[in-house]
Design a protein around this motif. Structure first.
Motif, PDB file in Angstrom:
ATOM      1  N   GLU A  18       0.743  17.141  -2.141  1.00  0.00           N
ATOM      2  CA  GLU A  18       1.543  16.753  -0.980  1.00  0.00           C
ATOM      3  C   GLU A  18       0.651  16.488   0.227  1.00  0.00           C
ATOM      4  OE1 GLU A  18       4.788  15.909  -0.127  1.00  0.00           O
ATOM      5  OE2 GLU A  18       4.678  15.670  -2.288  1.00  0.00           O
ATOM      6  N   ILE A  19      -0.405  17.272   0.375  1.00  0.00           N
ATOM      7  CA  ILE A  19      -1.350  17.035   1.469  1.00  0.00           C
ATOM      8  C   ILE A  19      -2.039  15.693   1.277  1.00  0.00           C
ATOM      9  CG2 ILE A  19      -3.519  17.826   2.502  1.00  0.00           C
ATOM     10  CD1 ILE A  19      -2.606  20.690   1.990  1.00  0.00           C
ATOM     11  N   ILE A  20      -2.422  15.381   0.034  1.00  0.00           N
ATOM     12  CA  ILE A  20      -3.049  14.089  -0.257  1.00  0.00           C
ATOM     13  C   ILE A  20      -2.099  12.948   0.094  1.00  0.00           C
ATOM     14  CG2 ILE A  20      -3.807  12.580  -2.129  1.00  0.00           C
ATOM     15  CD1 ILE A  20      -4.927  15.097  -3.502  1.00  0.00           C
ATOM     16  N   ARG A  21      -0.843  13.068  -0.353  1.00  0.00           N
ATOM     17  CA  ARG A  21       0.137  12.014  -0.087  1.00  0.00           C
ATOM     18  C   ARG A  21       0.305  11.774   1.420  1.00  0.00           C
ATOM     19  NH1 ARG A  21       5.419  10.671  -2.408  1.00  0.00           N
ATOM     20  NH2 ARG A  21       5.482  12.612  -3.594  1.00  0.00           N
ATOM     21  N   ASN A  22       0.486  12.855   2.162  1.00  0.00           N
ATOM     22  CA  ASN A  22       0.718  12.711   3.596  1.00  0.00           C
ATOM     23  C   ASN A  22      -0.543  12.293   4.351  1.00  0.00           C
ATOM     24  OD1 ASN A  22       3.601  13.479   4.181  1.00  0.00           O
ATOM     25  ND2 ASN A  22       2.989  15.263   2.991  1.00  0.00           N
TER      26      ASN A  22
ATOM     27  N   TYR B 124       0.817  -1.210   0.000  1.00  0.00           N
ATOM     28  CA  TYR B 124       0.000   0.000   0.000  1.00  0.00           C
ATOM     29  C   TYR B 124       0.857   1.269   0.000  1.00  0.00           C
ATOM     30  CZ  TYR B 124      -3.833  -3.167   1.310  1.00  0.00           C
ATOM     31  OH  TYR B 124      -4.756  -4.177   1.338  1.00  0.00           O
ATOM     32  N   ALA B 125       2.007   1.224   0.661  1.00  0.00           N
ATOM     33  CA  ALA B 125       2.887   2.400   0.682  1.00  0.00           C
ATOM     34  C   ALA B 125       3.361   2.749  -0.724  1.00  0.00           C
ATOM     35  CB  ALA B 125       4.078   2.141   1.598  1.00  0.00           C
ATOM     36  N   TYR B 126       3.644   1.711  -1.529  1.00  0.00           N
ATOM     37  CA  TYR B 126       4.080   1.955  -2.901  1.00  0.00           C
ATOM     38  C   TYR B 126       2.927   2.472  -3.759  1.00  0.00           C
ATOM     39  CZ  TYR B 126       8.150  -0.717  -1.422  1.00  0.00           C
ATOM     40  OH  TYR B 126       9.271  -1.148  -0.749  1.00  0.00           O
ATOM     41  N   MET B 127       1.708   2.017  -3.474  1.00  0.00           N
ATOM     42  CA  MET B 127       0.544   2.547  -4.185  1.00  0.00           C
ATOM     43  C   MET B 127       0.402   4.047  -3.952  1.00  0.00           C
ATOM     44  SD  MET B 127      -2.452  -0.300  -3.677  1.00  0.00           S
ATOM     45  CE  MET B 127      -2.243  -2.005  -4.201  1.00  0.00           C
ATOM     46  N   ILE B 128       0.581   4.459  -2.701  1.00  0.00           N
ATOM     47  CA  ILE B 128       0.463   5.883  -2.371  1.00  0.00           C
ATOM     48  C   ILE B 128       1.516   6.690  -3.131  1.00  0.00           C
ATOM     49  CG2 ILE B 128       0.687   7.584  -0.520  1.00  0.00           C
ATOM     50  CD1 ILE B 128      -0.422   5.420   1.390  1.00  0.00           C
ATOM     51  N   ASP B 129       2.747   6.205  -3.156  1.00  0.00           N
ATOM     52  CA  ASP B 129       3.806   6.913  -3.881  1.00  0.00           C
ATOM     53  C   ASP B 129       3.499   6.986  -5.371  1.00  0.00           C
ATOM     54  OD1 ASP B 129       5.325   7.442  -1.625  1.00  0.00           O
ATOM     55  OD2 ASP B 129       6.518   5.612  -1.802  1.00  0.00           O
ATOM     56  N   ASN B 130       2.954   5.894  -5.925  1.00  0.00           N
ATOM     57  CA  ASN B 130       2.605   5.897  -7.352  1.00  0.00           C
ATOM     58  C   ASN B 130       1.507   6.907  -7.662  1.00  0.00           C
ATOM     59  OD1 ASN B 130       4.487   3.920  -7.878  1.00  0.00           O
ATOM     60  ND2 ASN B 130       3.018   2.254  -8.043  1.00  0.00           N
ATOM     61  N   VAL B 131       0.499   6.977  -6.796  1.00  0.00           N
ATOM     62  CA  VAL B 131      -0.586   7.940  -6.988  1.00  0.00           C
ATOM     63  C   VAL B 131      -0.029   9.360  -7.000  1.00  0.00           C
ATOM     64  CG1 VAL B 131      -2.629   8.969  -5.902  1.00  0.00           C
ATOM     65  CG2 VAL B 131      -2.420   6.489  -6.052  1.00  0.00           C
ATOM     66  N   ALA B 132       0.817   9.674  -6.032  1.00  0.00           N
ATOM     67  CA  ALA B 132       1.395  11.023  -5.948  1.00  0.00           C
ATOM     68  C   ALA B 132       2.271  11.321  -7.160  1.00  0.00           C
ATOM     69  CB  ALA B 132       2.203  11.159  -4.661  1.00  0.00           C
ATOM     70  N   LEU B 133       3.046  10.334  -7.595  1.00  0.00           N
ATOM     71  CA  LEU B 133       3.912  10.518  -8.764  1.00  0.00           C
ATOM     72  C   LEU B 133       3.100  10.823 -10.018  1.00  0.00           C
ATOM     73  CD1 LEU B 133       6.632  10.285 -10.305  1.00  0.00           C
ATOM     74  CD2 LEU B 133       6.210   7.825 -10.450  1.00  0.00           C
TER      75      LEU B 133
END
Length: 342
Positions: free
Chosen positions: A175-179, A98-107
């Protein structure tokens, strides 16, 4: 009692992961990597560990190919253990992705905002965080559309729904979404590890509570430092802090009030390791301490993370070694980035 039946269901996976760990690069290997002058030298040093993946790579070799091949091995090994897992262990391994999913979404949404090529963005996404609807992220223009058209069908949906707003997508909101997603993810992962009937009062719960508490504290500190000089208000900043960790609640409350680095340093005074980090990083009263060049705060946190991951392998009958192994495997990617850019 947990060890009595552990091997019957999960012992095979633990054995496989410990075998993977024994194939990690050693201190001597990393020392040799620092002496590499060309990418061919780097390939030669990595060959004993990534031989099957680097053997047929044509010359001239590139940094992107080395990164892709070393990542490919991690992905194949992780997918193998996840395919062999059931029950709580399978769910635990899913949480890691899930952590990698979040990074992919932000990217993807950041790249789209800046009109980057969609194919290039998708190629840069981490395979562990891949989900089918990812290409659709590139057409979302606001937060509601992002959720309703893409994320509602992903494991990230529960983290997103509780924090949904109608804001447009810009750099600050991304950035707010990611965090925000990371905050909800870490809290959910922590709750699963410490309260789920299959995990509660086990060595997995004990080790993972320490690992996740460290990650929560690191994120709270970094969010605070990165917010200085931005439009992010103190009230909004506080909402991004995970609601657990060694700093919670007194330390995070002080972080939410901090106006500068001195305020952050005062907030972490109660945790010896973090206090030491700020002194070694040149933020303490002594500055560079004896004239030595201070290490960056990022490096100090990173070394602590690796220390915690290595300590996880000193215990048996625990899922935590799978999480620790992934973190230790990522060390080679971190190291490659450093030596490839110097």
């Amino acid at each position: 009692m947990e060890g009595l039946f552990f091997n019957a269901t999960d012992g095979y996976i633990e054995g496989i992961v410990r075998g993977y760990k024994n194939n990690l690069l050693t201190n001597a290997n990393y020392s040799n990597l620092t002496q590499c002058e060309t990418l061919e030298d780097l390939k030669l040093q990595l060959s004993p560990f990534y031989g099957d993946y680097l053997a047929n790579v044509p010359s001239p070799i590139s940094t992107s190919i080395i990164a892709a091949k070393t990542t490919e091995k991690l992905i194949n090994e992780f997918r193998y253990i996840r395919a062999q897992s059931t029950g709580a262990l399978a769910k635990f391994l899913n949480y890691i992705t899930y952590a990698y999913m979040i990074d992919n979404v932000a990217l993807l949404i950041t790249g789209t905002l800046h009109e980057r090529d969609t194919r290039e963005l998708l190629d840069r996404c981490h395979p562990l965080g891949w989900f089918e609807a990812m290409p659709v992220l590139c057409v979302a223009t606001n937060v509601e559309e992002l959720y309703n058209s893409v994320l509602v069908e992903t494991p990230l949906a529960p983290y997103f729904k509780d924090n949904l707003s109608s804001a447009d997508l810009d750099d600050l909101n991304i950035e707010i979404i990611r965090n925000t997603l990371y905050k909800s993810y870490l809290e959910d992962f922590y709750e699963f590890c410490t309260t789920d009937p299959a995990m509660k009062d086990t060595s997995t719960a004990e080790i993972m509570s320490d690992i996740l508490a460290f990650e929560a504290d690191r994120r709270a500190i970094n969010i605070t430092l990165n917010s200085f000089g931005t439009e992010l208000s103190k009230q909004d900043r506080r909402k991004l802090y995970p609601s657990f960790g060694r700093l919670y609640p007194e330390g995070t409350f002080m972080l939410s009030k901090a106006d500068d680095i001195e305020g952050v340093r005062a907030a972490v005074e109660g945790v010896v390791e973090y206090k030491t980090f700020f002194e070694q990083g040149g933020f303490g009263p002594g500055g560079m301490m004896g004239g030595q060049q201070p290490k960056s705060l990022e490096d100090l946190f990173y070394h602590k993370e690796m220390e915690i991951a290595k300590m996880a392998f000193t215990q048996q009958f625990t899922y935590a070694i799978a999480f620790a192994w992934v973190k230790l495997r990522e060390q080679v990617f971190f190291f490659q980035d450093r030596i490839m850019t110097t």
